[in-house]
Scaffold this active site. Structure first.
Site, PDB file in Angstrom:
ATOM      1  N   ASP A  92      30.172  30.859  48.703  1.00 57.58           N
ATOM      2  CA  ASP A  92      31.170  30.008  48.046  1.00 57.58           C
ATOM      3  C   ASP A  92      31.099  30.133  46.536  1.00 57.58           C
ATOM      4  O   ASP A  92      32.072  29.884  45.838  1.00 57.58           O
ATOM      5  CB  ASP A  92      30.983  28.555  48.463  1.00 57.58           C
ATOM      6  CG  ASP A  92      31.513  28.366  49.864  1.00 57.58           C
ATOM      7  OD1 ASP A  92      30.793  28.742  50.813  1.00 57.58           O
ATOM      8  OD2 ASP A  92      32.669  27.925  49.996  1.00 57.58           O
ATOM      9  N   ASN A 109      26.212  28.809  49.805  1.00 57.88           N
ATOM     10  CA  ASN A 109      26.965  29.092  51.031  1.00 57.88           C
ATOM     11  C   ASN A 109      26.710  27.947  52.007  1.00 57.88           C
ATOM     12  O   ASN A 109      25.947  27.017  51.713  1.00 57.88           O
ATOM     13  CB  ASN A 109      26.554  30.451  51.624  1.00 57.88           C
ATOM     14  CG  ASN A 109      27.505  30.906  52.715  1.00 57.88           C
ATOM     15  OD1 ASN A 109      28.723  30.875  52.541  1.00 57.88           O
ATOM     16  ND2 ASN A 109      26.989  31.299  53.865  1.00 57.88           N
ATOM     17  N   LYS A 110      27.361  28.030  53.142  1.00 57.54           N
ATOM     18  CA  LYS A 110      27.288  26.949  54.135  1.00 57.54           C
ATOM     19  C   LYS A 110      25.854  26.492  54.368  1.00 57.54           C
ATOM     20  O   LYS A 110      24.940  27.320  54.463  1.00 57.54           O
ATOM     21  CB  LYS A 110      27.925  27.449  55.445  1.00 57.54           C
ATOM     22  CG  LYS A 110      27.938  26.485  56.603  1.00 57.54           C
ATOM     23  CD  LYS A 110      28.544  25.139  56.281  1.00 57.54           C
ATOM     24  CE  LYS A 110      29.946  25.226  55.718  1.00 57.54           C
ATOM     25  NZ  LYS A 110      30.381  23.943  55.086  1.00 57.54           N
ATOM     26  N   ARG A 124      37.786  20.254  46.653  1.00 54.69           N
ATOM     27  CA  ARG A 124      36.451  20.676  47.098  1.00 54.69           C
ATOM     28  C   ARG A 124      35.752  21.342  45.903  1.00 54.69           C
ATOM     29  O   ARG A 124      36.325  22.231  45.281  1.00 54.69           O
ATOM     30  CB  ARG A 124      36.533  21.652  48.287  1.00 54.69           C
ATOM     31  CG  ARG A 124      37.079  20.999  49.565  1.00 54.69           C
ATOM     32  CD  ARG A 124      36.880  21.896  50.784  1.00 54.69           C
ATOM     33  NE  ARG A 124      35.507  21.873  51.258  1.00 54.69           N
ATOM     34  CZ  ARG A 124      35.024  22.735  52.158  1.00 54.69           C
ATOM     35  NH1 ARG A 124      35.795  23.689  52.655  1.00 54.69           N
ATOM     36  NH2 ARG A 124      33.766  22.647  52.568  1.00 54.69           N
ATOM     37  N   GLN A 142      31.868  25.962  62.446  1.00 52.20           N
ATOM     38  CA  GLN A 142      32.712  27.103  62.053  1.00 52.20           C
ATOM     39  C   GLN A 142      32.259  28.381  62.755  1.00 52.20           C
ATOM     40  O   GLN A 142      33.064  29.270  63.002  1.00 52.20           O
ATOM     41  CB  GLN A 142      32.651  27.319  60.531  1.00 52.20           C
ATOM     42  CG  GLN A 142      33.315  26.241  59.709  1.00 52.20           C
ATOM     43  CD  GLN A 142      32.318  25.181  59.276  1.00 52.20           C
ATOM     44  OE1 GLN A 142      31.378  24.884  60.001  1.00 52.20           O
ATOM     45  NE2 GLN A 142      32.527  24.594  58.118  1.00 52.20           N
ATOM     46  N   ARG A 159      40.125  26.659  54.995  1.00 49.52           N
ATOM     47  CA  ARG A 159      38.756  26.599  54.482  1.00 49.52           C
ATOM     48  C   ARG A 159      38.250  28.018  54.262  1.00 49.52           C
ATOM     49  O   ARG A 159      38.907  28.985  54.618  1.00 49.52           O
ATOM     50  CB  ARG A 159      37.839  25.845  55.476  1.00 49.52           C
ATOM     51  CG  ARG A 159      38.040  26.333  56.889  1.00 49.52           C
ATOM     52  CD  ARG A 159      36.847  26.394  57.729  1.00 49.52           C
ATOM     53  NE  ARG A 159      35.831  27.256  57.225  1.00 49.52           N
ATOM     54  CZ  ARG A 159      35.832  28.588  57.339  1.00 49.52           C
ATOM     55  NH1 ARG A 159      36.836  29.230  57.947  1.00 49.52           N
ATOM     56  NH2 ARG A 159      34.851  29.315  56.845  1.00 49.52           N
ATOM     57  N   GLY A 160      37.033  28.110  53.669  1.00 44.82           N
ATOM     58  CA  GLY A 160      36.491  29.418  53.306  1.00 44.82           C
ATOM     59  C   GLY A 160      36.907  29.698  51.870  1.00 44.82           C
ATOM     60  O   GLY A 160      38.081  29.521  51.507  1.00 44.82           O
ATOM     61  N   ALA A 161      35.950  30.134  51.059  1.00 48.10           N
ATOM     62  CA  ALA A 161      36.185  30.216  49.605  1.00 48.10           C
ATOM     63  C   ALA A 161      37.447  30.999  49.220  1.00 48.10           C
ATOM     64  O   ALA A 161      38.305  30.466  48.507  1.00 48.10           O
ATOM     65  CB  ALA A 161      34.941  30.784  48.925  1.00 48.10           C
TER      66      ALA A 161
HETATM   67  O1  MRU Z   1      32.953  24.526  54.449  1.00 41.89           O
HETATM   68  P1  MRU Z   1      33.581  25.872  54.679  1.00 41.89           P
HETATM   69  O2  MRU Z   1      33.898  26.149  56.096  1.00 41.89           O
HETATM   70  O3  MRU Z   1      34.747  26.098  53.748  1.00 41.89           O
HETATM   71  O4  MRU Z   1      32.435  26.883  54.242  1.00 41.89           O
HETATM   72  C1  MRU Z   1      32.716  28.246  54.262  1.00 41.89           C
HETATM   73  C2  MRU Z   1      31.539  29.078  53.964  1.00 41.89           C
HETATM   74  O5  MRU Z   1      30.469  28.607  53.699  1.00 41.89           O
HETATM   75  C3  MRU Z   1      31.787  30.549  53.924  1.00 41.89           C
HETATM   76  O6  MRU Z   1      30.631  31.244  54.282  1.00 41.89           O
HETATM   77  C4  MRU Z   1      32.185  30.967  52.510  1.00 41.89           C
HETATM   78  O7  MRU Z   1      33.235  30.177  52.030  1.00 41.89           O
HETATM   79  C5  MRU Z   1      32.587  32.395  52.447  1.00 41.89           C
HETATM   80  S1  MRU Z   1      34.106  32.691  53.244  1.00 41.89           S
HETATM   81  C6  MRU Z   1      34.496  34.321  53.073  1.00 41.89           C
END
Ligand code: MRU
Length: 346
Positions: A237, A247-248, A89, A196, A46-48
């Site tokens: 993201d 973002n989250k 996603r 997270q 996970r994470g962009a």
């Molecule tokens: O749902 P996730 O855990 O994939 O969400 C991740 C985030 O929101 C991060 O802040 C974002 O992807 C940046 S990661 C460098």
């Protein structure tokens, strides 16, 4: 020991299963597009930026046993693999950015044998992974200039090593500030519903011997009111042409709190997270996830049966709340239409 969240090993993708952290450091090997999609959907990876890298290697995995006999058949096969992975996603643009880049490798190399194109695809995926590491390192170097010795920083979710191919985005800035000898303290939102922040960011920061304090998401406002936070630094993201950032979930509320309390609010992301094809945040697709993520806590039900749930995974922070966007090429400030265009060389 440095952590390597994603690697290419013996024609398989090796990832840390992030759903197991902080209890277990368990590695998974993905050798089919079904496994890659499942790992993405279940947030094992996970994470962009990490999603972009996983998707790129997903294409390599998806065609390595291809039975296509000619270029057009192979191209259609790659299109199918990309379509399949793209649907996993929707919000993090890195995923489709990486798939588009992989697809271009195919289209631009029509004159080569299929074996040669497969080799070029593997090289491109490795390149996407390596570039991500370099970009994140540069984000850290650029962003650390905004951090003062003695600062207390608040972060949300995990925009660290685990969310990328290495170094992280928001956390890269903290790591670099520490390398420069600055003392930085970090408050970490636990980040409901999937934690997270508490599971991943705290784990990462403790490994790097950063002073870290875990808080419930709802504590952030009071900390800011008490003057205990100097800066908020988060990842993204997808950042769009006017500077709005997805973002989250919970990031938007933090940005409003930061503005109200005169705390600088920074978004850190590589250019691969910036989508200039979209004018404003209203157009960013927001992933809605399952009810169970909210109605259960650590595997136990925490809400009555039958209750309605709304579980968006991301929110939009309007650019007026963002003090700066930190990229590998430099720090962008408002007006973002202009500064983002310039950073892309436009
Ligand atoms: O749902 P996730 O855990 O994939 O969400 C991740 C985030 O929101 C991060 O802040 C974002 O992807 C940046 S990661 C460098």
């Amino acid at each position: 020991m440095p952590i390597n969240p994603i690697e290419w090993e013996n024609n398989r993708i090796k990832i840390i299963d992030q759903t197991q952290l902080p209890h277990k450091l368990k590695f998974l090997y993905l050798d089919s597009i079904e496994k890659v999609k499942d790992a993405i959907c279940k947030m094992k990876v996970r994470g962009a930026p990490a999603l972009g890298v996983a998707a790129a290697f997903g294409v390599v995995v998806g065609v390595q046993d291809s039975t296509s006999r000619d270029f057009n058949q192979f191209k259609r096969e790659v299109e199918g693999v990309c379509r399949f992975l793209r649907s996993s996603r929707p919000t993090a643009v890195n995923l489709s950015w990486a798939l588009d880049r992989m697809y271009r490798v195919v289209v631009n190399n029509a004159e080569f044998s299929l074996d040669k194109i497969k080799q070029k695809l593997a090289e491109e995926a490795l390149c996407i992974m390596e570039e991500d590491r370099q970009c994140n390192r540069a984000i850290g170097e650029k962003g650390a200039s905004l951090i003062n010795d003695g600062d207390t920083v608040l972060t949300h979710c995990n925009a660290g090593v685990l969310a990328t191919a290495g170094y992280g985005t928001a956390l890269s800035i903290i790591y670099q500030a520490k390398n420069e000898g600055k003392k930085v303290k970090v408050y970490v939102d636990e980040t409901r519903p999937l934690l997270q922040g508490s599971r991943l960011t705290c784990w990462e920061l403790l490994r790097e011997a950063i002073e870290v304090t875990l808080i419930c998401d709802s504590v952030a406002g009071e900390l800011m009111r008490e003057g205990k936070i100097n800066k908020v630094v988060v990842g993204a993201d997808r950042v769009v042409a006017n500077g709005d950032a997805a973002n989250k979930i919970g990031t938007y509320s933090l940005s409003v709190l930061a503005k109200e309390n005169k705390v600088a609010f920074y978004v850190a992301c590589p250019l691969s997270t910036i989508d200039l094809s979209i004018a404003s945040g209203d157009e960013i697709p927001i992933e809605i996830r399952s009810d169970e993520e909210v109605t259960t806590f650590c595997g136990r039900r925490c809400a009555p049966e039958g209750v309605d749930v709304y579980n968006p995974a991301f929110d939009i922070t309007p650019s007026r709340y963002i003090s700066a966007i930190i990229t590998e090429r430099g720090i962008c400030r408002a007006p973002y239409e202009e500064s983002l265009r310039i950073i892309f060389g436009g």
